[in-house]
Write an enzyme that holds these catalytic residues in place. Structure first.
Site, PDB file in Angstrom:
ATOM      1  N   GLY A  71       0.761  -1.241  -0.111  1.00 39.46           N
ATOM      2  CA  GLY A  71      -0.092   0.116   0.054  1.00 39.46           C
ATOM      3  C   GLY A  71       0.742   1.215  -0.005  1.00 39.46           C
ATOM      4  N   THR A  72       2.079   1.139   0.711  1.00 41.27           N
ATOM      5  CA  THR A  72       2.920   2.423   0.847  1.00 41.27           C
ATOM      6  C   THR A  72       3.315   2.691  -0.411  1.00 41.27           C
ATOM      7  OG1 THR A  72       3.546   1.766   3.058  1.00 41.27           O
ATOM      8  CG2 THR A  72       5.204   3.195   2.015  1.00 41.27           C
ATOM      9  N   ASN A 152      -7.744   4.080   9.510  1.00 37.57           N
ATOM     10  CA  ASN A 152      -7.098   2.940  10.052  1.00 37.57           C
ATOM     11  C   ASN A 152      -6.998   2.813  11.539  1.00 37.57           C
ATOM     12  OD1 ASN A 152      -4.953   4.719   8.997  1.00 37.57           O
ATOM     13  ND2 ASN A 152      -3.704   3.647  10.224  1.00 37.57           N
ATOM     14  N   GLN A 180      -7.578   0.168   3.549  1.00 42.54           N
ATOM     15  CA  GLN A 180      -8.576  -0.644   4.667  1.00 42.54           C
ATOM     16  C   GLN A 180      -9.798  -1.283   4.366  1.00 42.54           C
ATOM     17  OE1 GLN A 180      -7.710  -1.596   7.789  1.00 42.54           O
ATOM     18  NE2 GLN A 180      -5.663  -0.591   7.994  1.00 42.54           N
ATOM     19  N   SER A 200      -3.432  -3.292  -0.378  1.00 46.36           N
ATOM     20  CA  SER A 200      -2.520  -4.101   0.072  1.00 46.36           C
ATOM     21  C   SER A 200      -2.862  -5.438   0.539  1.00 46.36           C
ATOM     22  CB  SER A 200      -1.668  -3.378   1.607  1.00 46.36           C
ATOM     23  OG  SER A 200      -0.880  -4.101   2.031  1.00 46.36           O
ATOM     24  N   ALA A 201      -2.355  -6.480   0.083  1.00 45.31           N
ATOM     25  CA  ALA A 201      -2.923  -7.793   0.533  1.00 45.31           C
ATOM     26  C   ALA A 201      -2.886  -8.368   1.877  1.00 45.31           C
ATOM     27  CB  ALA A 201      -2.231  -9.015  -0.411  1.00 45.31           C
ATOM     28  N   HIS A 202      -1.841  -7.668   2.528  1.00 46.99           N
ATOM     29  CA  HIS A 202      -1.773  -8.313   3.884  1.00 46.99           C
ATOM     30  C   HIS A 202      -2.995  -7.818   4.890  1.00 46.99           C
ATOM     31  CE1 HIS A 202       0.294  -5.078   6.251  1.00 46.99           C
ATOM     32  NE2 HIS A 202       0.734  -4.830   5.179  1.00 46.99           N
ATOM     33  N   THR A 238      11.109  -7.245 -11.515  1.00 46.86           N
ATOM     34  CA  THR A 238      10.322  -8.496 -11.971  1.00 46.86           C
ATOM     35  C   THR A 238       9.421  -8.722 -10.966  1.00 46.86           C
ATOM     36  OG1 THR A 238      12.477  -9.445 -12.408  1.00 46.86           O
ATOM     37  CG2 THR A 238      10.771 -10.970 -12.019  1.00 46.86           C
ATOM     38  N   CYS A 328      -0.423   8.649  23.915  1.00 50.01           N
ATOM     39  CA  CYS A 328       0.273   8.762  25.143  1.00 50.01           C
ATOM     40  C   CYS A 328       1.084  10.337  25.227  1.00 50.01           C
ATOM     41  CB  CYS A 328       1.430   7.974  25.238  1.00 50.01           C
ATOM     42  SG  CYS A 328       0.943   6.215  24.745  1.00 50.01           S
TER      43      CYS A 328
HETATM   44  N1  PLP Z   1      -2.890   2.953   4.218  1.00 51.63           N
HETATM   45  C1  PLP Z   1      -3.437   2.491   5.085  1.00 51.63           C
HETATM   46  C2  PLP Z   1      -4.869   3.284   5.476  1.00 51.63           C
HETATM   47  C3  PLP Z   1      -2.893   1.658   5.778  1.00 51.63           C
HETATM   48  O1  PLP Z   1      -3.648   1.335   7.187  1.00 51.63           O
HETATM   49  C4  PLP Z   1      -1.750   1.174   5.668  1.00 51.63           C
HETATM   50  C5  PLP Z   1      -1.200  -0.056   6.768  1.00 51.63           C
HETATM   51  O2  PLP Z   1      -1.093  -0.020   7.932  1.00 51.63           O
HETATM   52  C6  PLP Z   1      -0.917   1.400   4.670  1.00 51.63           C
HETATM   53  C7  PLP Z   1      -1.680   2.574   3.860  1.00 51.63           C
HETATM   54  C8  PLP Z   1       0.186   1.015   4.101  1.00 51.63           C
HETATM   55  O3  PLP Z   1       0.207  -0.237   3.538  1.00 51.63           O
HETATM   56  P1  PLP Z   1       1.320  -1.433   3.613  1.00 51.63           P
HETATM   57  O4  PLP Z   1       1.575  -1.887   5.016  1.00 51.63           O
HETATM   58  O5  PLP Z   1       1.014  -2.555   2.604  1.00 51.63           O
HETATM   59  O6  PLP Z   1       2.649  -0.620   3.197  1.00 51.63           O
END
Ligand code: PLP
Length: 391
Positions: A71-72, A152, A180, A200-202, A238, A328
Protein backbone atom coordinates in the site's frame (compact mmCIF):
# COMPACT_ATOMS: atom_id res chain seq x y z
CA UNK A 1 -1.20 -19.57 27.04
CA UNK A 2 -3.72 -19.26 24.21
CA UNK A 3 -2.80 -16.15 22.31
CA UNK A 4 -5.47 -13.77 21.04
CA UNK A 5 -4.91 -11.56 18.01
CA UNK A 6 -6.99 -8.38 17.85
CA UNK A 7 -4.77 -6.22 15.65
CA UNK A 8 -6.14 -7.06 12.22
CA UNK A 9 -6.02 -3.46 10.96
CA UNK A 10 -2.22 -3.75 11.26
CA UNK A 11 -2.08 -7.06 9.45
CA UNK A 12 -4.05 -10.29 9.15
CA UNK A 13 -2.98 -13.93 9.39
CA UNK A 14 -2.62 -15.69 6.06
CA UNK A 15 -5.38 -18.06 5.02
CA UNK A 16 -4.32 -21.70 4.56
CA UNK A 17 -5.61 -21.60 0.96
CA UNK A 18 -3.45 -18.54 0.28
CA UNK A 19 -0.36 -20.30 1.63
CA UNK A 20 -1.11 -23.39 -0.48
CA UNK A 21 -1.58 -21.34 -3.65
CA UNK A 22 1.65 -19.44 -3.01
CA UNK A 23 3.72 -22.52 -2.22
CA UNK A 24 2.46 -24.26 -5.33
CA UNK A 25 3.35 -21.19 -7.44
CA UNK A 26 6.82 -20.99 -5.89
CA UNK A 27 7.43 -24.66 -6.68
CA UNK A 28 5.80 -24.92 -10.08
CA UNK A 29 5.90 -21.45 -11.62
CA UNK A 30 9.30 -19.99 -10.88
CA UNK A 31 9.77 -18.59 -14.39
CA UNK A 32 10.41 -14.89 -14.97
CA UNK A 33 7.15 -13.51 -16.42
CA UNK A 34 9.17 -11.41 -18.88
CA UNK A 35 10.79 -14.52 -20.40
CA UNK A 36 9.33 -15.60 -23.70
CA UNK A 37 9.74 -19.34 -23.06
CA UNK A 38 7.01 -21.46 -21.53
CA UNK A 39 8.31 -21.13 -17.94
CA UNK A 40 8.01 -17.36 -18.20
CA UNK A 41 4.71 -17.38 -20.02
CA UNK A 42 3.11 -19.71 -17.46
CA UNK A 43 4.04 -17.26 -14.71
CA UNK A 44 2.80 -14.35 -16.82
CA UNK A 45 -0.59 -16.06 -17.29
CA UNK A 46 -0.96 -16.39 -13.50
CA UNK A 47 -0.35 -12.65 -13.06
CA UNK A 48 -2.75 -11.67 -15.83
CA UNK A 49 -5.46 -13.92 -14.37
CA UNK A 50 -5.22 -12.09 -11.03
CA UNK A 51 -5.19 -8.72 -12.81
CA UNK A 52 -8.44 -9.67 -14.57
CA UNK A 53 -9.93 -10.88 -11.28
CA UNK A 54 -9.09 -7.59 -9.52
CA UNK A 55 -10.42 -5.57 -12.48
CA UNK A 56 -13.68 -7.50 -12.38
CA UNK A 57 -14.04 -6.82 -8.63
CA UNK A 58 -13.54 -3.08 -9.15
CA UNK A 59 -15.49 -2.87 -12.48
CA UNK A 60 -12.49 -1.41 -14.30
CA UNK A 61 -10.20 -2.64 -17.07
CA UNK A 62 -7.21 -4.92 -16.32
CA UNK A 63 -4.85 -2.30 -17.77
CA UNK A 64 -5.80 -0.01 -14.88
CA UNK A 65 -4.39 -2.40 -12.23
CA UNK A 66 -0.66 -2.04 -11.49
CA UNK A 67 0.86 -4.57 -9.08
CA UNK A 68 3.22 -3.09 -6.50
CA UNK A 69 5.00 -4.21 -3.34
CA UNK A 70 2.48 -2.73 -0.85
CA UNK A 71 0.00 0.00 0.00
CA UNK A 72 2.83 2.38 0.86
CA UNK A 73 4.41 2.00 -2.57
CA UNK A 74 1.07 2.41 -4.33
CA UNK A 75 0.31 5.64 -2.46
CA UNK A 76 3.85 6.96 -3.03
CA UNK A 77 3.65 6.20 -6.71
CA UNK A 78 0.29 7.90 -7.15
CA UNK A 79 1.19 11.08 -5.26
CA UNK A 80 4.75 11.48 -6.53
CA UNK A 81 3.90 10.66 -10.11
CA UNK A 82 0.92 13.03 -10.07
CA UNK A 83 3.31 15.84 -9.18
CA UNK A 84 6.20 14.78 -11.41
CA UNK A 85 4.27 13.66 -14.47
CA UNK A 86 0.77 15.11 -14.33
CA UNK A 87 1.67 18.67 -13.32
CA UNK A 88 -0.09 18.67 -9.96
CA UNK A 89 0.68 22.00 -8.19
CA UNK A 90 -1.67 21.73 -5.23
CA UNK A 91 -2.77 18.86 -2.97
CA UNK A 92 -5.82 18.94 -0.71
CA UNK A 93 -5.75 16.41 2.12
CA UNK A 94 -6.43 15.97 5.85
CA UNK A 95 -4.35 15.29 8.97
CA UNK A 96 -6.10 11.89 9.21
CA UNK A 97 -4.20 10.15 6.42
CA UNK A 98 -1.84 7.22 6.93
CA UNK A 99 1.80 8.29 7.18
CA UNK A 100 2.63 6.85 3.76
CA UNK A 101 0.27 9.47 2.33
CA UNK A 102 0.88 12.39 4.71
CA UNK A 103 4.69 12.08 4.63
CA UNK A 104 4.68 11.77 0.83
CA UNK A 105 2.56 14.89 0.52
CA UNK A 106 4.93 16.72 2.86
CA UNK A 107 7.86 15.53 0.76
CA UNK A 108 6.19 16.94 -2.37
CA UNK A 109 5.65 20.22 -0.55
CA UNK A 110 9.27 20.44 0.60
CA UNK A 111 11.03 19.19 -2.51
CA UNK A 112 8.68 20.23 -5.30
CA UNK A 113 7.06 23.35 -3.85
CA UNK A 114 3.56 21.87 -4.08
CA UNK A 115 0.93 23.91 -2.22
CA UNK A 116 -0.80 21.78 0.40
CA UNK A 117 -4.22 22.60 1.89
CA UNK A 118 -5.39 20.54 4.87
CA UNK A 119 -9.03 20.20 5.82
CA UNK A 120 -9.23 19.88 9.58
CA UNK A 121 -11.77 17.26 10.70
CA UNK A 122 -14.24 17.86 13.53
CA UNK A 123 -13.91 15.99 16.86
CA UNK A 124 -15.74 13.00 15.35
CA UNK A 125 -13.15 12.78 12.57
CA UNK A 126 -15.63 13.98 9.91
CA UNK A 127 -14.46 16.02 6.95
CA UNK A 128 -16.72 18.88 5.91
CA UNK A 129 -17.33 18.32 2.20
CA UNK A 130 -18.61 21.92 1.83
CA UNK A 131 -15.14 23.01 2.88
CA UNK A 132 -13.65 20.73 0.23
CA UNK A 133 -15.97 22.19 -2.41
CA UNK A 134 -15.02 25.71 -1.32
CA UNK A 135 -11.30 24.92 -1.46
CA UNK A 136 -11.64 23.32 -4.88
CA UNK A 137 -13.15 26.57 -6.18
CA UNK A 138 -10.50 28.88 -4.72
CA UNK A 139 -7.64 28.09 -7.07
CA UNK A 140 -6.89 27.45 -10.71
CA UNK A 141 -3.85 25.35 -9.82
CA UNK A 142 -3.92 21.76 -11.03
CA UNK A 143 -5.11 19.91 -7.93
CA UNK A 144 -4.95 16.42 -6.48
CA UNK A 145 -7.35 15.58 -3.64
CA UNK A 146 -6.06 12.78 -1.40
CA UNK A 147 -8.64 11.50 1.10
CA UNK A 148 -8.69 7.99 2.50
CA UNK A 149 -11.73 5.73 2.29
CA UNK A 150 -11.69 4.26 5.82
CA UNK A 151 -9.43 5.45 8.58
CA UNK A 152 -7.09 2.78 9.96
CA UNK A 153 -7.19 4.14 13.54
CA UNK A 154 -10.82 5.10 14.12
CA UNK A 155 -12.54 3.32 11.23
CA UNK A 156 -14.45 6.40 9.93
CA UNK A 157 -15.68 5.84 6.39
CA UNK A 158 -15.77 8.77 4.01
CA UNK A 159 -18.17 9.23 1.10
CA UNK A 160 -15.69 8.74 -1.74
CA UNK A 161 -18.45 8.73 -4.37
CA UNK A 162 -19.50 12.24 -3.36
CA UNK A 163 -15.86 13.39 -3.07
CA UNK A 164 -15.14 12.05 -6.56
CA UNK A 165 -18.11 14.01 -7.93
CA UNK A 166 -16.88 17.23 -6.29
CA UNK A 167 -13.41 16.65 -7.75
CA UNK A 168 -14.77 15.96 -11.22
CA UNK A 169 -16.85 19.16 -11.09
CA UNK A 170 -13.64 21.13 -10.46
CA UNK A 171 -11.36 19.16 -12.77
CA UNK A 172 -9.30 17.96 -9.81
CA UNK A 173 -7.82 14.46 -9.65
CA UNK A 174 -8.91 12.25 -6.75
CA UNK A 175 -6.75 9.71 -4.94
CA UNK A 176 -8.24 7.57 -2.20
CA UNK A 177 -6.15 5.35 0.07
CA UNK A 178 -8.43 2.30 0.05
CA UNK A 179 -6.02 -0.02 1.86
CA UNK A 180 -8.46 -0.69 4.73
CA UNK A 181 -11.51 -1.24 2.52
CA UNK A 182 -10.24 -3.21 -0.49
CA UNK A 183 -11.66 -6.75 -0.33
CA UNK A 184 -13.66 -5.73 2.77
CA UNK A 185 -16.36 -3.84 0.86
CA UNK A 186 -17.88 -4.00 -2.59
CA UNK A 187 -16.20 -1.27 -4.61
CA UNK A 188 -17.46 -0.28 -8.04
CA UNK A 189 -15.10 2.19 -9.68
CA UNK A 190 -17.34 2.50 -12.74
CA UNK A 191 -19.70 4.30 -10.36
CA UNK A 192 -17.29 5.77 -7.80
CA UNK A 193 -15.13 7.92 -10.06
CA UNK A 194 -11.84 7.91 -8.13
CA UNK A 195 -8.80 8.41 -10.36
CA UNK A 196 -6.38 6.52 -8.13
CA UNK A 197 -6.69 3.99 -5.31
CA UNK A 198 -4.42 1.62 -3.40
CA UNK A 199 -4.49 -1.92 -2.02
CA UNK A 200 -2.36 -4.08 0.26
CA UNK A 201 -2.89 -7.86 0.31
CA UNK A 202 -1.85 -8.39 3.94
CA UNK A 203 -4.92 -6.49 5.15
CA UNK A 204 -7.22 -9.29 3.94
CA UNK A 205 -5.37 -12.51 4.77
CA UNK A 206 -3.01 -12.27 1.82
CA UNK A 207 0.79 -12.05 1.96
CA UNK A 208 2.92 -9.05 2.92
CA UNK A 209 5.00 -7.43 0.18
CA UNK A 210 2.31 -7.23 -2.49
CA UNK A 211 -0.45 -4.80 -3.38
CA UNK A 212 -1.66 -2.81 -6.32
CA UNK A 213 -2.46 0.69 -7.46
CA UNK A 214 -5.60 1.47 -9.40
CA UNK A 215 -4.68 4.08 -12.00
CA UNK A 216 -7.53 5.29 -14.19
CA UNK A 217 -6.36 5.05 -17.77
CA UNK A 218 -7.38 8.52 -18.89
CA UNK A 219 -5.07 10.18 -16.34
CA UNK A 220 -1.94 9.37 -18.36
CA UNK A 221 0.04 8.48 -15.22
CA UNK A 222 3.65 7.33 -15.48
CA UNK A 223 5.67 5.27 -13.01
CA UNK A 224 8.38 6.36 -10.58
CA UNK A 225 10.42 3.13 -10.58
CA UNK A 226 12.25 3.02 -13.89
CA UNK A 227 13.79 -0.01 -15.57
CA UNK A 228 12.11 -2.76 -17.56
CA UNK A 229 8.68 -2.58 -19.18
CA UNK A 230 6.88 -4.60 -16.49
CA UNK A 231 3.39 -3.49 -15.45
CA UNK A 232 3.01 -1.51 -18.70
CA UNK A 233 6.16 0.42 -17.79
CA UNK A 234 4.41 1.89 -14.75
CA UNK A 235 6.35 -0.23 -12.27
CA UNK A 236 9.64 -1.72 -13.38
CA UNK A 237 11.00 -4.83 -11.64
CA UNK A 238 10.42 -8.57 -11.88
CA UNK A 239 6.96 -9.30 -10.56
CA UNK A 240 6.31 -11.02 -7.22
CA UNK A 241 4.47 -13.90 -8.91
CA UNK A 242 3.66 -15.97 -5.83
CA UNK A 243 2.66 -12.82 -3.93
CA UNK A 244 0.29 -11.77 -6.71
CA UNK A 245 -1.22 -15.27 -6.77
CA UNK A 246 -1.62 -15.02 -2.97
CA UNK A 247 -3.35 -11.65 -3.36
CA UNK A 248 -5.70 -13.20 -5.92
CA UNK A 249 -6.56 -16.15 -3.69
CA UNK A 250 -7.12 -13.88 -0.67
CA UNK A 251 -9.39 -11.62 -2.75
CA UNK A 252 -11.33 -14.62 -4.06
CA UNK A 253 -11.93 -15.88 -0.50
CA UNK A 254 -12.97 -12.43 0.73
CA UNK A 255 -15.40 -11.90 -2.12
CA UNK A 256 -16.89 -15.40 -1.87
CA UNK A 257 -17.58 -14.87 1.84
CA UNK A 258 -18.13 -11.09 1.90
CA UNK A 259 -21.64 -11.12 3.37
CA UNK A 260 -20.90 -13.85 5.91
CA UNK A 261 -17.61 -12.20 7.04
CA UNK A 262 -19.15 -8.72 7.21
CA UNK A 263 -22.07 -9.92 9.33
CA UNK A 264 -19.76 -11.89 11.61
CA UNK A 265 -17.36 -9.01 12.19
CA UNK A 266 -20.17 -6.49 12.71
CA UNK A 267 -21.66 -8.85 15.31
CA UNK A 268 -18.27 -9.20 16.99
CA UNK A 269 -17.80 -5.43 16.99
CA UNK A 270 -21.27 -4.85 18.51
CA UNK A 271 -20.49 -7.49 21.12
CA UNK A 272 -17.15 -5.83 21.93
CA UNK A 273 -18.88 -2.45 22.39
CA UNK A 274 -21.44 -4.07 24.70
CA UNK A 275 -18.91 -6.08 26.76
CA UNK A 276 -16.37 -3.27 27.13
CA UNK A 277 -19.09 -0.78 28.08
CA UNK A 278 -20.29 -3.23 30.74
CA UNK A 279 -16.90 -3.73 32.41
CA UNK A 280 -15.67 -0.13 32.03
CA UNK A 281 -18.77 2.09 32.33
CA UNK A 282 -16.86 5.32 31.54
CA UNK A 283 -15.33 3.94 28.36
CA UNK A 284 -15.79 6.03 25.19
CA UNK A 285 -15.42 5.21 21.52
CA UNK A 286 -13.45 7.55 19.30
CA UNK A 287 -14.58 9.19 16.09
CA UNK A 288 -17.50 7.35 14.50
CA UNK A 289 -16.02 4.07 15.64
CA UNK A 290 -19.13 2.81 17.43
CA UNK A 291 -21.57 3.94 14.73
CA UNK A 292 -22.72 1.37 12.19
CA UNK A 293 -22.66 2.48 8.53
CA UNK A 294 -20.26 5.34 9.37
CA UNK A 295 -17.44 3.10 10.52
CA UNK A 296 -15.59 0.12 9.17
CA UNK A 297 -16.75 -3.11 10.84
CA UNK A 298 -13.15 -4.25 11.35
CA UNK A 299 -12.02 -1.39 13.62
CA UNK A 300 -13.09 -0.30 17.10
CA UNK A 301 -11.26 2.63 18.66
CA UNK A 302 -11.87 2.84 22.40
CA UNK A 303 -10.83 5.41 25.01
CA UNK A 304 -10.17 4.12 28.52
CA UNK A 305 -10.96 6.65 31.26
CA UNK A 306 -7.48 6.52 32.82
CA UNK A 307 -3.93 7.03 31.69
CA UNK A 308 -2.00 3.82 31.20
CA UNK A 309 0.75 3.99 28.57
CA UNK A 310 1.69 0.39 29.42
CA UNK A 311 -1.66 -1.13 28.60
CA UNK A 312 -0.51 -2.65 25.31
CA UNK A 313 2.32 -4.38 27.13
CA UNK A 314 0.07 -5.54 29.99
CA UNK A 315 -2.44 -7.03 27.56
CA UNK A 316 0.38 -8.61 25.57
CA UNK A 317 1.61 -10.28 28.79
CA UNK A 318 -1.87 -11.73 29.13
CA UNK A 319 -1.58 -13.03 25.55
CA UNK A 320 -3.78 -10.40 23.91
CA UNK A 321 -2.45 -8.38 20.98
CA UNK A 322 -4.06 -5.00 20.32
CA UNK A 323 -2.73 -1.70 19.05
CA UNK A 324 -2.47 1.07 21.58
CA UNK A 325 -3.64 3.84 19.31
CA UNK A 326 -1.12 6.08 21.06
CA UNK A 327 -2.38 9.30 22.52
CA UNK A 328 0.32 9.00 25.18
CA UNK A 329 1.77 12.29 26.20
CA UNK A 330 4.70 10.52 27.81
CA UNK A 331 6.72 7.41 27.19
CA UNK A 332 8.06 6.14 23.91
CA UNK A 333 5.06 6.61 21.69
CA UNK A 334 4.02 10.02 20.51
CA UNK A 335 0.34 10.87 20.06
CA UNK A 336 -0.81 9.98 16.58
CA UNK A 337 -2.12 12.82 14.44
CA UNK A 338 -5.53 11.09 14.25
CA UNK A 339 -5.79 10.96 18.06
CA UNK A 340 -4.71 14.60 18.27
CA UNK A 341 -7.61 15.46 15.97
CA UNK A 342 -10.36 13.53 17.75
CA UNK A 343 -9.38 13.76 21.43
CA UNK A 344 -9.52 16.80 23.70
CA UNK A 345 -6.34 17.89 25.48
CA UNK A 346 -7.81 16.61 28.72
CA UNK A 347 -8.47 13.19 27.14
CA UNK A 348 -4.94 13.14 25.73
CA UNK A 349 -3.55 13.79 29.22
CA UNK A 350 -5.81 11.50 31.25
CA UNK A 351 -7.08 8.72 29.00
CA UNK A 352 -5.74 5.78 26.99
CA UNK A 353 -6.79 4.95 23.45
CA UNK A 354 -6.95 1.34 22.29
CA UNK A 355 -7.52 0.08 18.76
CA UNK A 356 -9.19 -3.30 18.67
CA UNK A 357 -9.48 -4.73 15.17
CA UNK A 358 -11.25 -7.87 14.05
CA UNK A 359 -11.15 -10.50 11.36
CA UNK A 360 -13.62 -13.22 10.35
CA UNK A 361 -11.60 -15.51 12.64
CA UNK A 362 -12.29 -13.43 15.78
CA UNK A 363 -14.61 -15.10 18.30
CA UNK A 364 -16.87 -13.82 21.08
CA UNK A 365 -14.78 -15.87 23.54
CA UNK A 366 -11.76 -13.77 22.55
CA UNK A 367 -13.74 -10.58 23.17
CA UNK A 368 -14.74 -11.97 26.59
CA UNK A 369 -11.07 -12.59 27.37
CA UNK A 370 -10.23 -9.01 26.37
CA UNK A 371 -13.10 -7.65 28.49
CA UNK A 372 -11.96 -9.73 31.51
CA UNK A 373 -8.37 -8.57 31.11
CA UNK A 374 -9.39 -4.93 30.77
CA UNK A 375 -11.71 -5.20 33.76
CA UNK A 376 -8.84 -6.52 35.87
CA UNK A 377 -6.43 -3.81 34.71
CA UNK A 378 -9.06 -1.09 35.10
CA UNK A 379 -9.81 -2.19 38.69
CA UNK A 380 -6.12 -1.82 39.56
CA UNK A 381 -6.27 1.69 38.18
CA UNK A 382 -9.43 2.50 40.11
CA UNK A 383 -7.71 1.28 43.35
CA UNK A 384 -4.58 3.32 42.58
CA UNK A 385 -6.69 6.38 41.84
CA UNK A 386 -8.57 5.99 45.16
CA UNK A 387 -5.27 5.60 47.07
CA UNK A 388 -3.88 8.76 45.45
CA UNK A 389 -7.08 10.67 46.25
CA UNK A 390 -6.87 9.56 49.93
CA UNK A 391 -3.19 10.40 50.35
N1 PLP B 1 -2.82 3.00 4.18
C1 PLP B 1 -3.52 2.57 5.25
C2 PLP B 1 -4.83 3.20 5.54
C3 PLP B 1 -3.01 1.55 6.06
O1 PLP B 1 -3.71 1.15 7.12
C4 PLP B 1 -1.75 1.00 5.74
C5 PLP B 1 -1.16 -0.03 6.62
O2 PLP B 1 -1.26 0.00 7.82
C6 PLP B 1 -1.07 1.46 4.61
C7 PLP B 1 -1.65 2.46 3.85
C8 PLP B 1 0.26 0.90 4.22
O3 PLP B 1 0.13 -0.37 3.65
P1 PLP B 1 1.40 -1.34 3.59
O4 PLP B 1 1.59 -1.92 4.95
O5 PLP B 1 1.03 -2.38 2.59
O6 PLP B 1 2.56 -0.53 3.14
Amino acid sequence: MNKIYLDNAATTPLSEEVIDAMVSTMKMNFGNPSSTHSFGQEAKILIENVRRQVAEYLHVTPAEIIFTSCGTESNNMIIKSSVEHLGIERIISTPLEHKCVSETILDMKNRKGVEVNYIRPNEKGDIDLNKLEELLKTSDKKTLVSLMHANNEIGNISDIKKIAELCKASNALFHSDTVQTMAHMNLDFSDIMVDFASCSAHKFHGPKGVGFAFIRKATGMKGIITGGPQERSLRAGTENVSGIVGLGKALELSLNHMEEYTNHMQEIKDYAIERLSAVIPDIKFNGRSAEKEKSLYTVLSALLPYKNPLIGLQLDMKGIAISQGSACSSGASKPSMVMMMVLTEDEMDHCTPLRISFSHMTTKAEIDALADALEEISKEFAIEKTNVEHR
